[in-house]
Design a protein around this motif. Structure first.
Motif, PDB file in Angstrom:
ATOM      1  N   THR A  21      -0.854  11.596  10.829  1.00  0.00           N
ATOM      2  CA  THR A  21       0.591  11.239  10.657  1.00  0.00           C
ATOM      3  C   THR A  21       1.241  12.604   9.796  1.00  0.00           C
ATOM      4  OG1 THR A  21       0.412  10.114   8.517  1.00  0.00           O
ATOM      5  CG2 THR A  21       0.127   8.946  10.480  1.00  0.00           C
ATOM      6  N   ALA A  22       2.418  12.739  10.138  1.00  0.00           N
ATOM      7  CA  ALA A  22       3.333  13.609   9.060  1.00  0.00           C
ATOM      8  C   ALA A  22       4.418  12.957   8.339  1.00  0.00           C
ATOM      9  CB  ALA A  22       4.025  14.449  10.338  1.00  0.00           C
ATOM     10  N   PRO A  23       4.515  13.591   7.341  1.00  0.00           N
ATOM     11  CA  PRO A  23       5.650  12.933   6.470  1.00  0.00           C
ATOM     12  C   PRO A  23       6.863  12.977   7.075  1.00  0.00           C
ATOM     13  CG  PRO A  23       4.424  14.522   5.081  1.00  0.00           C
ATOM     14  CD  PRO A  23       4.077  14.561   6.575  1.00  0.00           C
ATOM     15  N   ALA A  24       7.562  12.153   6.896  1.00  0.00           N
ATOM     16  CA  ALA A  24       9.202  11.893   7.248  1.00  0.00           C
ATOM     17  C   ALA A  24      10.189  11.511   6.125  1.00  0.00           C
ATOM     18  CB  ALA A  24       9.300  11.012   8.316  1.00  0.00           C
ATOM     19  N   MET A  55      15.514   1.840  11.754  1.00  0.00           N
ATOM     20  CA  MET A  55      14.715   0.897  12.673  1.00  0.00           C
ATOM     21  C   MET A  55      13.941   0.377  11.833  1.00  0.00           C
ATOM     22  SD  MET A  55      12.010   3.297  14.468  1.00  0.00           S
ATOM     23  CE  MET A  55      11.291   1.949  15.280  1.00  0.00           C
ATOM     24  N   VAL A  56      13.531  -0.910  12.282  1.00  0.00           N
ATOM     25  CA  VAL A  56      12.615  -1.864  11.326  1.00  0.00           C
ATOM     26  C   VAL A  56      10.989  -1.482  11.702  1.00  0.00           C
ATOM     27  CG1 VAL A  56      11.872  -4.141  11.016  1.00  0.00           C
ATOM     28  CG2 VAL A  56      14.146  -3.817  11.652  1.00  0.00           C
ATOM     29  N   PHE A  57      10.286  -1.451  10.607  1.00  0.00           N
ATOM     30  CA  PHE A  57       8.938  -1.040  10.655  1.00  0.00           C
ATOM     31  C   PHE A  57       8.089  -2.345   9.982  1.00  0.00           C
ATOM     32  CE2 PHE A  57      10.790   3.038  10.769  1.00  0.00           C
ATOM     33  CZ  PHE A  57      10.081   3.851  11.759  1.00  0.00           C
ATOM     34  N   ALA A  58       6.993  -2.472  10.467  1.00  0.00           N
ATOM     35  CA  ALA A  58       6.034  -3.343   9.808  1.00  0.00           C
ATOM     36  C   ALA A  58       5.435  -2.652   8.640  1.00  0.00           C
ATOM     37  CB  ALA A  58       4.783  -3.891  10.643  1.00  0.00           C
ATOM     38  N   ALA A  59       5.246  -3.169   7.594  1.00  0.00           N
ATOM     39  CA  ALA A  59       4.548  -2.618   6.280  1.00  0.00           C
ATOM     40  C   ALA A  59       2.857  -2.792   6.357  1.00  0.00           C
ATOM     41  CB  ALA A  59       5.117  -3.213   5.002  1.00  0.00           C
ATOM     42  N   GLY A  60       2.320  -1.544   6.330  1.00  0.00           N
ATOM     43  CA  GLY A  60       0.967  -1.490   6.590  1.00  0.00           C
ATOM     44  C   GLY A  60       0.331  -2.505   5.370  1.00  0.00           C
ATOM     45  N   ILE A  74      13.488   8.059   0.297  1.00  0.00           N
ATOM     46  CA  ILE A  74      11.806   8.097   0.495  1.00  0.00           C
ATOM     47  C   ILE A  74      11.408   9.079   1.417  1.00  0.00           C
ATOM     48  CG2 ILE A  74      12.015   5.717  -0.069  1.00  0.00           C
ATOM     49  CD1 ILE A  74      11.392   5.526   3.164  1.00  0.00           C
ATOM     50  N   THR A  75      10.122   9.394   1.118  1.00  0.00           N
ATOM     51  CA  THR A  75       9.164   9.672   1.946  1.00  0.00           C
ATOM     52  C   THR A  75       8.238   8.801   2.487  1.00  0.00           C
ATOM     53  OG1 THR A  75       7.752  11.079   0.585  1.00  0.00           O
ATOM     54  CG2 THR A  75       9.581  12.360   1.052  1.00  0.00           C
ATOM     55  N   PHE A  76       8.012   9.016   3.782  1.00  0.00           N
ATOM     56  CA  PHE A  76       6.891   7.877   4.352  1.00  0.00           C
ATOM     57  C   PHE A  76       6.116   8.528   5.405  1.00  0.00           C
ATOM     58  CE2 PHE A  76      10.662   7.568   6.889  1.00  0.00           C
ATOM     59  CZ  PHE A  76      10.223   7.268   8.332  1.00  0.00           C
ATOM     60  N   GLU A  77       5.371   7.875   5.925  1.00  0.00           N
ATOM     61  CA  GLU A  77       4.263   8.060   7.125  1.00  0.00           C
ATOM     62  C   GLU A  77       4.275   6.761   7.706  1.00  0.00           C
ATOM     63  OE1 GLU A  77       0.444   9.700   6.111  1.00  0.00           O
ATOM     64  OE2 GLU A  77       1.345  11.203   4.825  1.00  0.00           O
ATOM     65  N   ALA A  78       4.286   6.931   9.073  1.00  0.00           N
ATOM     66  CA  ALA A  78       4.477   5.876  10.047  1.00  0.00           C
ATOM     67  C   ALA A  78       3.364   6.220  11.154  1.00  0.00           C
ATOM     68  CB  ALA A  78       5.792   5.557  10.497  1.00  0.00           C
ATOM     69  N   ASP A  79       2.918   5.055  11.751  1.00  0.00           N
ATOM     70  CA  ASP A  79       1.935   5.364  13.024  1.00  0.00           C
ATOM     71  C   ASP A  79       2.015   4.009  13.871  1.00  0.00           C
ATOM     72  OD1 ASP A  79       0.311   6.779  14.544  1.00  0.00           O
ATOM     73  OD2 ASP A  79      -1.375   6.837  13.178  1.00  0.00           O
ATOM     74  N   ARG A  80       1.437   4.067  14.828  1.00  0.00           N
ATOM     75  CA  ARG A  80       1.184   2.594  15.632  1.00  0.00           C
ATOM     76  C   ARG A  80       0.030   1.852  15.112  1.00  0.00           C
ATOM     77  NH1 ARG A  80       5.203   2.559  19.521  1.00  0.00           N
ATOM     78  NH2 ARG A  80       6.113   4.657  20.458  1.00  0.00           N
ATOM     79  N   ILE A  90       4.430   5.277   1.657  1.00  0.00           N
ATOM     80  CA  ILE A  90       5.773   5.261   1.279  1.00  0.00           C
ATOM     81  C   ILE A  90       5.852   5.789   0.031  1.00  0.00           C
ATOM     82  CG2 ILE A  90       6.258   2.913   0.695  1.00  0.00           C
ATOM     83  CD1 ILE A  90       8.652   3.194   1.916  1.00  0.00           C
ATOM     84  N   SER A  91       6.742   6.688  -0.570  1.00  0.00           N
ATOM     85  CA  SER A  91       7.192   6.714  -1.839  1.00  0.00           C
ATOM     86  C   SER A  91       8.555   7.352  -2.190  1.00  0.00           C
ATOM     87  CB  SER A  91       6.080   8.098  -2.561  1.00  0.00           C
ATOM     88  OG  SER A  91       6.146   9.210  -1.749  1.00  0.00           O
ATOM     89  N   LYS A  92       8.890   6.953  -3.414  1.00  0.00           N
ATOM     90  CA  LYS A  92      10.412   7.509  -3.758  1.00  0.00           C
ATOM     91  C   LYS A  92      10.667   9.016  -3.762  1.00  0.00           C
ATOM     92  CE  LYS A  92      11.604   3.087  -6.555  1.00  0.00           C
ATOM     93  NZ  LYS A  92      12.197   3.007  -7.747  1.00  0.00           N
ATOM     94  N   VAL A  93      11.456   9.614  -3.637  1.00  0.00           N
ATOM     95  CA  VAL A  93      12.023  10.886  -3.675  1.00  0.00           C
ATOM     96  C   VAL A  93      12.457  11.127  -5.227  1.00  0.00           C
ATOM     97  CG1 VAL A  93      13.400  12.868  -3.095  1.00  0.00           C
ATOM     98  CG2 VAL A  93      12.447  11.341  -1.134  1.00  0.00           C
ATOM     99  N   LYS A  94      11.891  11.904  -5.882  1.00  0.00           N
ATOM    100  CA  LYS A  94      12.230  12.165  -7.252  1.00  0.00           C
ATOM    101  C   LYS A  94      13.428  12.857  -7.273  1.00  0.00           C
ATOM    102  CE  LYS A  94       7.855  10.928  -8.667  1.00  0.00           C
ATOM    103  NZ  LYS A  94       7.406   9.822  -9.473  1.00  0.00           N
TER     104      LYS A  94
END
Length: 94
Positions: A21-24, A55-60, A74-80, A90-94
């Motif tokens: 996955t790539a950070p977004a 959009m809505v995502f499920a939380a892993g 935030i920065t986050f990674e998502a996948d199917r 997921i993490s907050k941007v500082k």
């Protein structure tokens, strides 16, 4: 020949597991802890070949929903995962 037939599926599984996955980047717009979902306004997600949108995502892991709040950048990674678009980190941007 017999060993090759057993090893071949392992190579395929290992190759799939290496897909990364790539950070977004994004912003939290809604959190639904009861349903284990988070709504994000996000930029492009390269590994999903997805343009920016809201959009809505499920939380892993439902615990991750407690680490952010609406309005957080935030920065986050998502996948199917099991056919569902899922935030895996997921993490907050500082």
């Amino acid at each position: 020949m017999r060993n090759f037939l057993f090893a071949a599926p392992l190579v395929v599984v290992a190759t799939v597991a290496l897909a990364q996955t790539a950070p977004a980047s994004g912003e939290v717009t809604k959190i639904d802890e009861a349903q284990g979902k988070i709504t994000l306004k996000h930029g492009p997600i390269k590994n999903l070949d997805m343009d920016g949108m809201t959009m809505v995502f499920a939380a892993g892991d439902p615990v991750m929903l407690k680490t952010v709040k609406v309005g957080d950048k935030i920065t986050f990674e998502a996948d199917r995962v099991n056919g569902r678009l899922t935030v895996t980190k997921i993490s907050k941007v500082k």
